[in-house]
Design an enzyme around this catalytic site. Structure first.
Site, PDB file in Angstrom:
ATOM      1  CG  ASP A   1      -9.420   4.219   5.114  1.00 39.44           C
ATOM      2  OD1 ASP A   1      -9.922   3.252   5.679  1.00 39.44           O
ATOM      3  OD2 ASP A   1      -8.096   4.490   4.699  1.00 39.44           O
TER       4      ASP A   1
ATOM      5  CG  HIS B   1      -5.935  -4.351   5.261  1.00 38.10           C
ATOM      6  ND1 HIS B   1      -5.120  -3.137   4.993  1.00 38.10           N
ATOM      7  CD2 HIS B   1      -5.114  -5.570   5.347  1.00 38.10           C
ATOM      8  CE1 HIS B   1      -3.835  -3.862   5.274  1.00 38.10           C
ATOM      9  NE2 HIS B   1      -3.923  -4.999   5.210  1.00 38.10           N
TER      10      HIS B   1
ATOM     11  CG  ASP C   1      -8.740  -1.168   3.966  1.00 39.10           C
ATOM     12  OD1 ASP C   1      -9.870  -0.779   4.496  1.00 39.10           O
ATOM     13  OD2 ASP C   1      -7.885  -1.163   4.617  1.00 39.10           O
TER      14      ASP C   1
ATOM     15  CD  GLU D   1      -4.670  -1.688   1.785  1.00 42.92           C
ATOM     16  OE1 GLU D   1      -3.251  -1.768   2.308  1.00 42.92           O
ATOM     17  OE2 GLU D   1      -5.453  -1.333   2.783  1.00 42.92           O
TER      18      GLU D   1
ATOM     19  CG  ASP E   1      -8.110   2.442   9.205  1.00 46.80           C
ATOM     20  OD1 ASP E   1      -8.372   1.342   8.760  1.00 46.80           O
ATOM     21  OD2 ASP E   1      -7.748   3.560   8.734  1.00 46.80           O
TER      22      ASP E   1
ATOM     23  CG  HIS F   1      -8.989   1.587   1.327  1.00 45.17           C
ATOM     24  ND1 HIS F   1      -7.609   1.214   1.073  1.00 45.17           N
ATOM     25  CD2 HIS F   1      -8.874   2.169   2.548  1.00 45.17           C
ATOM     26  CE1 HIS F   1      -6.872   1.484   2.140  1.00 45.17           C
ATOM     27  NE2 HIS F   1      -7.750   1.949   3.300  1.00 45.17           N
TER      28      HIS F   1
ATOM     29  CE  LYS G   1      -6.929   5.771   2.206  1.00 43.26           C
ATOM     30  NZ  LYS G   1      -5.929   5.975   3.271  1.00 43.26           N
TER      31      LYS G   1
ATOM     32  CG  ASP H   1      -5.552  -1.577   8.071  1.00 41.07           C
ATOM     33  OD1 ASP H   1      -5.002  -1.182   8.947  1.00 41.07           O
ATOM     34  OD2 ASP H   1      -5.501  -1.230   6.857  1.00 41.07           O
TER      35      ASP H   1
ATOM     36  CD1 TRP I   1      -2.854   1.794   0.332  1.00 41.74           C
ATOM     37  CD2 TRP I   1      -1.342   2.493   2.157  1.00 41.74           C
ATOM     38  NE1 TRP I   1      -3.212   2.972   0.757  1.00 41.74           N
ATOM     39  CE2 TRP I   1      -2.162   3.527   1.604  1.00 41.74           C
ATOM     40  CE3 TRP I   1      -0.523   2.833   2.883  1.00 41.74           C
ATOM     41  CZ2 TRP I   1      -2.480   4.865   2.277  1.00 41.74           C
ATOM     42  CZ3 TRP I   1      -0.461   3.832   3.895  1.00 41.74           C
ATOM     43  CH2 TRP I   1      -1.370   5.166   3.312  1.00 41.74           C
TER      44      TRP I   1
HETATM   45  C1  RNT Z   1      -4.255   2.879   4.618  1.00 45.26           C
HETATM   46  C2  RNT Z   1      -4.198   1.362   4.522  1.00 45.26           C
HETATM   47  C3  RNT Z   1      -3.190   0.499   4.960  1.00 45.26           C
HETATM   48  C4  RNT Z   1      -2.631   1.065   6.322  1.00 45.26           C
HETATM   49  C5  RNT Z   1      -1.753   0.131   7.130  1.00 45.26           C
HETATM   50  C6  RNT Z   1      -1.001   0.471   8.368  1.00 45.26           C
HETATM   51  O1  RNT Z   1      -5.230   3.357   4.253  1.00 45.26           O
HETATM   52  O2  RNT Z   1      -5.346   0.756   4.798  1.00 45.26           O
HETATM   53  O3  RNT Z   1      -3.357  -0.736   4.914  1.00 45.26           O
HETATM   54  O4  RNT Z   1      -3.785   1.209   7.195  1.00 45.26           O
HETATM   55  O5  RNT Z   1      -0.955  -0.611   6.286  1.00 45.26           O
HETATM   56 ZN    ZN Z   2      -5.572  -1.391   4.902  1.00 41.68          ZN
END
Ligand code: RNT
Ligand code: ZN
Length: 411
Positions: free
Chosen positions: A288, A280, A253, A220, A290, A256, A222, A320, A179
């Site tokens: 995003d 993820h 993810d 990955e 998290d 994303h 986004k 994640d 990523w």
């Molecule tokens: C960022 C991505 C990535 C990170 C990690 C820390 O938007 O999701 O995967 O969260 O690598």
């Molecule tokens: Zn991620």
């Protein structure tokens, strides 16, 4: 009759074997991210997360070094059921005197020792292309500056070697997820060439001669990041096409995408073409963000797509998220247990029967049946699973005790 025996019968009436579900669940690996423990700071001096990601909250007692992080992981993992892997970022190198482009397996030997002590299934890995001086003007693998681009290519190649070491040590495959934060805050003048440079960088990384039977390389995508709102080099279309043409893996993810796009729908789309799909699992709240993963509808749908397509070993599940507003161990355990609950929930559905209703176009019965599942005694099966894993539903008191006895020292 015990609560569990009652539940077992209730599910049997739907043609679901709770014993089989419990037994399958314990063998589905979930890769747990080390970075919830320290707000994505890492151990190599890079500092707080940058590159469009942000950890928010002021809860005290963040793990400040390797020893504290290991102690926290050990405690948190002891409260998690099921098969666990550890997901490391390269920035968690231990005692490295060299820069990230020269990291070697020796910088991760202590992690291997630790993961073995905990009896983990293996280690997964991520090049860390953020929180570093060589992220120049927000760019890494797509940088127009050749020195910068080469530095990060070298870093990724170094990570592939370290991943082979993890695979050898645990005798199973290591997923390496790429990523990058690359993108622009405002309307770019060139959207193509950063992507061509990223493509060239990936080509160089993949042609380094890594062992494909040991290492799964994932990319990955986004949609946007904080301060990177207008353009992301590693977009969904870019990486899906790159992965398909180069026979590598896509990592989805679920934070994303645009809020009305669902990863649960993307999983089967990719399973039609790929042997492996990586995830993820996170929880985006409006962006995003998290947030800690919870046992919610979309998580349930994600787990259903994994289970009903027979993909519990094909889909590489990793967590994640990073929340600094609550006890970090509790965040870890709550999210991991939510993933386990979602998988168990999916294992307790007679998917064959539901699919038959769909194929017969009996959408009336399909709707009614799906609603019935929602009130079956799931909790009793979950508790039984925990019991067999040597755990209880209640875990907060253990975390509170650890907080008063261990974390409180960290002032
Ligand atoms: C960022 C991505 C990535 C990170 C990690 C820390 O938007 O999701 O995967 O969260 O690598
Ligand atoms: Zn991620």
């Amino acid at each position: 009759m015990t609560e569990y025996e009652h539940a077992r019968q209730a599910y049997a009436a739907y043609g679901v074997d709770t014993e089989a579900a419990i037994s399958e669940l314990k063998d589905i690996p979930v890769s747990i991210h080390c970075w919830q423990g320290d707000d994505v700071v890492g151990l190599d001096g890079g500092g707080a997360a940058s590159g469009g990601i942000q950890t928010t909250g002021n809860y005290p007692y963040r793990a400040r070094n390797f020893e504290e992080l290991k102690a926290d992981i050990k405690k948190a993992f002891s409260l998690m059921p099921g098969k666990k892997r550890l997901n490391l970022h390269a920035s968690y190198a231990v005692g490295a005197k060299v820069d990230r482009d020269e990291y070697k397996s020796e910088h991760f030997a202590d992690w291997v020792k630790f993961a073995k002590e905990l009896g983990l299934d293996g280690i997964d890995f991520n090049p860390t292309m953020f929180s570093h001086k060589n992220v120049k003007d927000g760019l890494t693998l797509s940088s127009p500056d050749e020195t910068i681009r080469k530095f990060w290519i070298k870093h990724c190649i170094a990570c592939l070697k370290i991943a082979e070491y993890f695979a050898d040590e645990f005798k199973n495959q290591c997923t390496v997820n790429i990523w990058i934060p690359d993108g622009f805050k405002d309307v770019p003048a060139d959207r193509l060439f950063p992507r061509i440079r990223l493509k060239n960088s990936l080509d160089e990384i993949l042609s380094s001669g890594y062992n494909k039977s040991k290492v799964i390389v994932a990319v990955e995508s986004k949609v946007f990041g904080i301060g990177v709102e207008s353009y992301t080099v590693g977009s969904n279309e870019f990486y899906q096409n790159y992965a398909a043409k180069n026979n590598i893996c896509c990592l989805l993810d679920n934070g994303h995408y645009h809020p009305l796009e669902y990863v649960s729908d993307k999983i089967p789309a990719l399973l039609a073409f790929y042997d492996t799909v990586a995830l993820h699992v996170t929880r985006g709240v409006r962006w995003d963000s998290d947030h800690v993963v919870l046992f919610e509808d979309e998580l349930k749908e994600i787990a259903k797509e994994i289970v009903r397509n027979g993909a519990t070993q094909k889909v590489k599940i990793a967590l994640d998220y990073f929340d600094a507003s609550i006890n970090r161990l509790s965040a870890w355990v709550t999210g991991q247990r939510a993933m386990q609950k979602a998988l168990l929930n999916a294992l307790l559905i007679n998917h064959k029967e539901l699919a038959e209703l769909q194929d017969k176009a009996d959408f009336t019965a399909l709707m009614v049946r799906q609603e019935e599942y929602k009130t079956l005694p799931f909790g009793a099966v979950w508790k039984e699973y925990l019991k067999r894993q040597g755990l209880e539903e209640e875990y907060l008191s253990a975390i509170r005790e650890y907080e008063t006895q261990v974390s409180k020292e960290r002032v």
